[in-house]
Write an enzyme that holds these catalytic residues in place. Structure first.
Site, PDB file in Angstrom:
ATOM      1  CG  HIS A 168       9.948  -1.711  -5.764  1.00 17.29           C
ATOM      2  ND1 HIS A 168      10.271  -1.343  -7.055  1.00 17.29           N
ATOM      3  CD2 HIS A 168       9.391  -2.944  -5.856  1.00 17.29           C
ATOM      4  CE1 HIS A 168       9.916  -2.303  -7.885  1.00 17.29           C
ATOM      5  NE2 HIS A 168       9.382  -3.285  -7.192  1.00 17.29           N
ATOM      6  CG  HIS A 184       2.367  -6.144 -10.294  1.00 18.01           C
ATOM      7  ND1 HIS A 184       2.142  -4.879  -9.800  1.00 18.01           N
ATOM      8  CD2 HIS A 184       3.585  -6.513  -9.816  1.00 18.01           C
ATOM      9  CE1 HIS A 184       3.173  -4.503  -9.060  1.00 18.01           C
ATOM     10  NE2 HIS A 184       4.055  -5.477  -9.043  1.00 18.01           N
ATOM     11  CD  GLU A 202       5.961  -2.711  -7.503  1.00 20.69           C
ATOM     12  OE1 GLU A 202       6.101  -3.702  -6.759  1.00 20.69           O
ATOM     13  OE2 GLU A 202       6.041  -2.780  -8.743  1.00 20.69           O
ATOM     14  CG  HIS A 227       4.741  -8.520  -5.469  1.00 20.54           C
ATOM     15  ND1 HIS A 227       4.842  -7.468  -4.594  1.00 20.54           N
ATOM     16  CD2 HIS A 227       5.193  -8.047  -6.670  1.00 20.54           C
ATOM     17  CE1 HIS A 227       5.312  -6.404  -5.227  1.00 20.54           C
ATOM     18  NE2 HIS A 227       5.541  -6.742  -6.494  1.00 20.54           N
ATOM     19  CD  GLU A 228       6.143  -9.559  -9.989  1.00 20.47           C
ATOM     20  OE1 GLU A 228       5.645  -9.110 -11.032  1.00 20.47           O
ATOM     21  OE2 GLU A 228       6.893  -8.891  -9.256  1.00 20.47           O
TER      22      GLU A 228
END
Length: 591
Positions: free
Chosen positions: A484, A391, A420, A387-388
């Site tokens: 989110h 980004h 997100e 996920h990160e």
């Protein structure tokens, strides 16, 4: 959460006194007709010439300059050149665009962030840089760097402004940095954005705290590959070596490391562009160079428990390399920025930090050890990393931005929610790519965090996430929903495109995805759906892309790949309609 958008737009021009917007530093469109560069020219030159030649479509104006950020080339020879804009030499926030070219360099169209002229109405800065710095320090509660003049075109009009990097900000978690934009004419704070994407938002932490709930991630190693060492020729170091790690969350995993001497190994992977994990030593570091290297004598890393500092590093290095592998195998992407550079991570970040971050200042992943209250173990789970790091991929491409940030650091707006969502979508795909039996793939996010609801978010039925009150469908309120919570709209559309509606079991997990009007949706498969969303991100999304823009972007991507009359194209349209994103309810410009 979202990270900031300002410093990456361009190198700003520092000033030391009250300023007037400088004269043109870049050539504007030449007088008379302008021809696109020929196919023999570079795609950047062709795209730049086309942007000026088609100024009515691209919005390029007198005094503008275009600085290339990325070039994507399709198998059929079409090219997509992503630019950030300057105006009279100053960076334009929200001025990014993608110019689309045919295989012969001919102009095909543009995707632009700002739908208005970026020339500021006021060209004199009434504030001095020192005044802007003091205002930035006051709002971000930290130490201000030098104020830099920019043109802020993000809010429907262009204004002369100062951008200020504030370090040790008390408005960010763990004393990170923040970027503040101050109106150079009125002194109004136009934005104050943390420079990290936090996996756990302030609103979620507050909700968990009010419920008296803490996350207790499930850990435990499993039988796995035994440690292997690659025998190097005597004295020929450094050399690649294959070892093993006992992780917290993924069992026993293989690790490619660097052998630096006969009995010395470094946690750096030479087969993945020297991707490396280091130890922040409990400090709030935003400099990878200051992290301590992890070394080992036998190439067997970690113990499967937090008793060894290297265990969290095993999870981090494994997660980072698996994320890189997913992007390379699925899309041919060479690293987070697609520049054949390794990714970097630091574990043991700060003192009792219950979060994990993508940090644009560091250009790396930062992992806290947990705060001992809400989160009792390091946040080094595989889908957290996927996920990160996504980004980071978004930063390097569309650079999607929130529309506002509140005083607690919560971020709002559809572009940030889309960011997100993409992080959840591709983070889930990292699990599918890794296919680790101790971390089985699914469409759940944060399922190993040990939360009472058994996951943090989910793509099939987002509103089952009661912690963040994630939404299933679009409504006008989505434009100012916490990112989110708002991410559910596009995540739901992605799941429907991949798997379809209704009850379905995938990998032992049962899903039951609803639709806005109850009509059924037939999926086209995860591989195709993921490829469409990736192409849309890298070719057709910009910093201001909202859900309706994302619908158009994915339709264009599907048309490129499969044709505008294809089953896949129609499925994209149906999936968005199933979450109430249609051409009929597209908001007017400016919302």
């Amino acid at each position: 959460m979202r990270r900031p958008h300002i410093r990456r737009v361009a190198i700003a021009v520092a000033v030391t006194t009250a300023a007037t917007l400088p004269g043109p530093a870049f050539a504007s469109a030449p007088e008379g007709p302008v021809r696109a560069a020929t196919s023999a020219s570079s795609p950047v030159a062709a795209a730049r010439a086309a942007a000026f030649a088609h100024a009515s479509a691209t919005g390029v104006t007198q005094g503008d300059g275009l600085q290339v950020k990325d070039v994507m080339t399709d198998p059929d020879g079409k090219q997509h050149v992503r630019f950030v804009r300057t105006h009279r030499g100053l960076p334009v926030l929200g001025g990014d665009m993608v110019v689309h070219l045919g295989k012969r360099g001919e102009y095909l169209g543009v995707t632009r962030a700002a739908d208005h002229v970026v020339k500021p109405s006021t060209v004199e800065a009434k504030l001095t840089p020192e005044q802007a710095e003091r205002k930035a320090e006051a709002v971000a509660k930290g130490d201000a760097g030098s104020a830099r003049l920019v043109v802020d075109a993000r809010d429907g009009a262009a204004a002369l402004a100062y951008q200020v990097l504030v370090t040790d900000s008390d408005t960010t978690e763990a004393g990170g940095s923040s970027t503040v934009v101050v109106d150079a004419h009125t002194g109004r704070i136009r934005s104050n954005t943390p420079n990290t994407d936090e996996f756990i938002s302030p609103s979620l932490a507050d909700t968990l705290r009010k419920r008296g709930e803490s996350a207790t991630p499930r850990t435990g190693t499993a039988a796995g590959p035994a440690a292997l060492t690659s025998a190097a020729a005597a004295g020929h170091y450094p050399v690649k070596a294959t070892g093993s790690g006992a992780s917290l969350f993924a069992g026993k995993v293989p690790l490619i490391t660097t052998r630096t001497a006969r009995t010395s190994y470094l946690l750096k992977d030479p087969t993945r562009w020297n991707t490396e994990t280091r130890d922040a030593k409990g400090q709030e570091l935003e400099s990878f160079a200051r992290g301590k290297t992890f070394t080992d004598a036998d190439n067997k890393w970690g113990t499967g428990t937090t008793a060894a500092r290297t265990t969290a590093a095993v999870d981090a290095q494994y997660g980072i390399t698996q994320t890189l592998d997913f992007y390379k195998k699925a899309f041919g992407r060479k690293g987070i920025k697609n520049n054949s550079a390794g990714a970097r991570g630091m574990v043991h970040f700060g003192n009792k930090v219950g979060n994990a971050f993508w940090d644009s200042t560091c250009g790396c992943m930062l992992y806290g050890d947990g705060d001992g209250d809400l989160f009792k173990k390091p946040l080094v789970v595989l889908d957290v990393t996927g996920h990160e790091l996504t980004h980071g991929v978004v930063d390097a491409t569309a650079a999607l931005e929130p529309t506002r940030v509140d005083q607690d650091g919560n971020q709002y707006g559809e572009p940030g929610a889309l960011n997100e969502s993409l992080a959840d979508v591709f983070g889930s795909n990292v699990e599918f790519s890794a296919n680790n039996p101790k971390n089985p793939p699914n469409y759940l996010v944060g399922e190993k965090l040990g939360l009472a609801q058994k996951f943090l978010r989910r793509l099939d039925h987002p509103s089952l996430d009661l912690l963040e009150q994630t939404i299933d469908y679009w409504s006008p309120a989505a434009y100012d929903t916490e990112v989110h919570a708002g991410s559910g709209v596009s995540s739901h559309a992605y799941y429907l495109l991949a798997e379809g509606s209704g009850r379905k079991t995938v990998g032992g997990v049962t899903y039951d995805s609803p639709t806005y009007d109850g009509s059924p949706v037939t999926g086209i498969g995860r591989t195709k759906a993921t490829a469409i969303f990736y192409r849309a991100l890298t070719r057709y999304m910009v910093s201001t892309t909202d859900f309706h823009d994302a619908r158009i972007a994915t339709l264009k991507a599907a048309a490129d790949m499969y044709g505008a009359s294809s089953t896949e194209y129609k499925a994209v349209d149906t999936a968005w309609a199933a979450v109430n994103v249609t051409v009929a309810n597209t908001p007017a410009a400016g919302h």
